[in-house]
Design a protein around this motif. Structure first.
Motif, PDB file in Angstrom:
ATOM      1  N   VAL A  67     -23.797  23.614 -10.699  1.00  0.00           N
ATOM      2  CA  VAL A  67     -23.950  24.752 -11.618  1.00  0.00           C
ATOM      3  C   VAL A  67     -23.062  25.912 -11.177  1.00  0.00           C
ATOM      4  CG1 VAL A  67     -25.586  26.519 -12.395  1.00  0.00           C
ATOM      5  CG2 VAL A  67     -26.262  24.113 -12.376  1.00  0.00           C
ATOM      6  N   MET A  68     -23.039  26.195  -9.884  1.00  0.00           N
ATOM      7  CA  MET A  68     -22.218  27.306  -9.391  1.00  0.00           C
ATOM      8  C   MET A  68     -20.734  27.044  -9.640  1.00  0.00           C
ATOM      9  SD  MET A  68     -24.322  28.182  -5.921  1.00  0.00           S
ATOM     10  CE  MET A  68     -23.548  29.717  -5.489  1.00  0.00           C
ATOM     11  N   MET A  98     -26.354  29.539  -0.648  1.00  0.00           N
ATOM     12  CA  MET A  98     -26.229  29.399  -2.102  1.00  0.00           C
ATOM     13  C   MET A  98     -27.178  30.346  -2.817  1.00  0.00           C
ATOM     14  SD  MET A  98     -25.476  25.277  -2.401  1.00  0.00           S
ATOM     15  CE  MET A  98     -26.723  25.041  -3.545  1.00  0.00           C
ATOM     16  N   ALA A  99     -28.361  30.574  -2.259  1.00  0.00           N
ATOM     17  CA  ALA A  99     -29.300  31.527  -2.859  1.00  0.00           C
ATOM     18  C   ALA A  99     -28.704  32.930  -2.850  1.00  0.00           C
ATOM     19  CB  ALA A  99     -30.631  31.506  -2.113  1.00  0.00           C
ATOM     20  N   ALA A 100     -28.100  33.310  -1.738  1.00  0.00           N
ATOM     21  CA  ALA A 100     -27.488  34.641  -1.649  1.00  0.00           C
ATOM     22  C   ALA A 100     -26.316  34.772  -2.618  1.00  0.00           C
ATOM     23  CB  ALA A 100     -27.023  34.907  -0.221  1.00  0.00           C
ATOM     24  N   MET A 144     -31.179  31.014  -7.794  1.00  0.00           N
ATOM     25  CA  MET A 144     -31.460  31.643  -6.511  1.00  0.00           C
ATOM     26  C   MET A 144     -32.805  31.158  -5.962  1.00  0.00           C
ATOM     27  SD  MET A 144     -32.196  35.516  -5.422  1.00  0.00           S
ATOM     28  CE  MET A 144     -33.901  35.237  -5.733  1.00  0.00           C
ATOM     29  N   ALA A 145     -33.826  31.097  -6.816  1.00  0.00           N
ATOM     30  CA  ALA A 145     -35.153  30.656  -6.378  1.00  0.00           C
ATOM     31  C   ALA A 145     -35.125  29.198  -5.915  1.00  0.00           C
ATOM     32  CB  ALA A 145     -36.170  30.838  -7.500  1.00  0.00           C
ATOM     33  N   ALA A 179     -35.923  28.197  -2.078  1.00  0.00           N
ATOM     34  CA  ALA A 179     -37.041  27.287  -1.797  1.00  0.00           C
ATOM     35  C   ALA A 179     -36.556  26.048  -1.044  1.00  0.00           C
ATOM     36  CB  ALA A 179     -37.737  26.887  -3.093  1.00  0.00           C
ATOM     37  N   THR A 180     -35.408  25.537  -1.419  1.00  0.00           N
ATOM     38  CA  THR A 180     -34.843  24.380  -0.730  1.00  0.00           C
ATOM     39  C   THR A 180     -34.492  24.740   0.711  1.00  0.00           C
ATOM     40  OG1 THR A 180     -33.990  23.522  -2.813  1.00  0.00           O
ATOM     41  CG2 THR A 180     -33.020  22.650  -0.812  1.00  0.00           C
ATOM     42  N   GLY A 181     -33.883  25.901   0.912  1.00  0.00           N
ATOM     43  CA  GLY A 181     -33.553  26.354   2.259  1.00  0.00           C
ATOM     44  C   GLY A 181     -34.798  26.530   3.111  1.00  0.00           C
TER      45      GLY A 181
END
Length: 183
Positions: A178-179, A47-49, A12-13, A17-19
């Motif tokens: 990974v997801m 993707m973070a959400a 998530m981090a 951070a990328t977003g």
């Protein structure tokens, strides 16, 4: 996504951070580069959400529909960009997010998706695609020696180094990989 809580927080981090960097990059770009940075910011935050550990936040059962609608709309926008021969990867990434949202929304969530015929094959194909994408993009980050006597590259503005944008794409591709593996 399911899996160990620590890896969920790290994923998530990384995506957040990328977003955030892609949003900053939008300020220093224009035209197609600005549009691409906006699409990458959406992907990073989405993707973070999606990576928030389920033990931390219980969302309503319809939240997967929101993901599917948002990334379905982004896929339609990517189709328009396809006509301009730009970034097929954006389309694949958006459709992958729709696929993951649909798999998670199905009865029983992600674990049940592996019992439906054809789903593991599509997941495997997407894993291979993102693995190849990450390796190819990562290889482009390897520095190449400039010929002797040639002037060095001009110093770009803070948000414009192409290597940093490529590194963001590598990190988002890795996060998608990974997801998909935890789906």
């Amino acid at each position: 996504m399911h899996g160990p809580m620590t890896s969920g927080w790290l994923l998530m981090a990384l995506c957040a951070a990328t977003g955030a960097y892609c949003l900053l990059r939008m300020g220093s770009c224009s035209g197609d580069a600005r549009e691409d940075a906006g699409g990458e910011a959406l992907m990073g935050f989405g993707m973070a959400a999606m990576a928030v550990p389920a033990a931390v936040l219980t969302l309503p059962s319809w939240h997967w529909v929101v993901y599917a609608v948002v990334f379905g709309a982004a896929a339609l926008r990517a189709i328009r960009a396809l006509r301009a021969r730009r970034h097929r990867h954006h389309l694949v990434a958006c459709l992958t997010m729709v696929y993951m949202a649909a798999a998670m929304a199905g009865p029983g969530g992600a674990h049940a998706s592996h019992t439906r015929p054809g789903v593991p094959l599509l997941t495997a194909a997407l894993v291979v695609y993102f693995a190849v994408y990450v390796l190819r993009a990562g290889l482009r980050l390897v520095p190449v020696a400039a010929p002797a006597g040639s002037p060095g590259p001009a110093a770009p503005s803070w948000g414009a180094p192409p290597e940093l944008a490529l590194a963001c794409r590598v990190s988002m591709g890795t996060a998608m990989l990974v997801m998909l593996l935890t789906l």
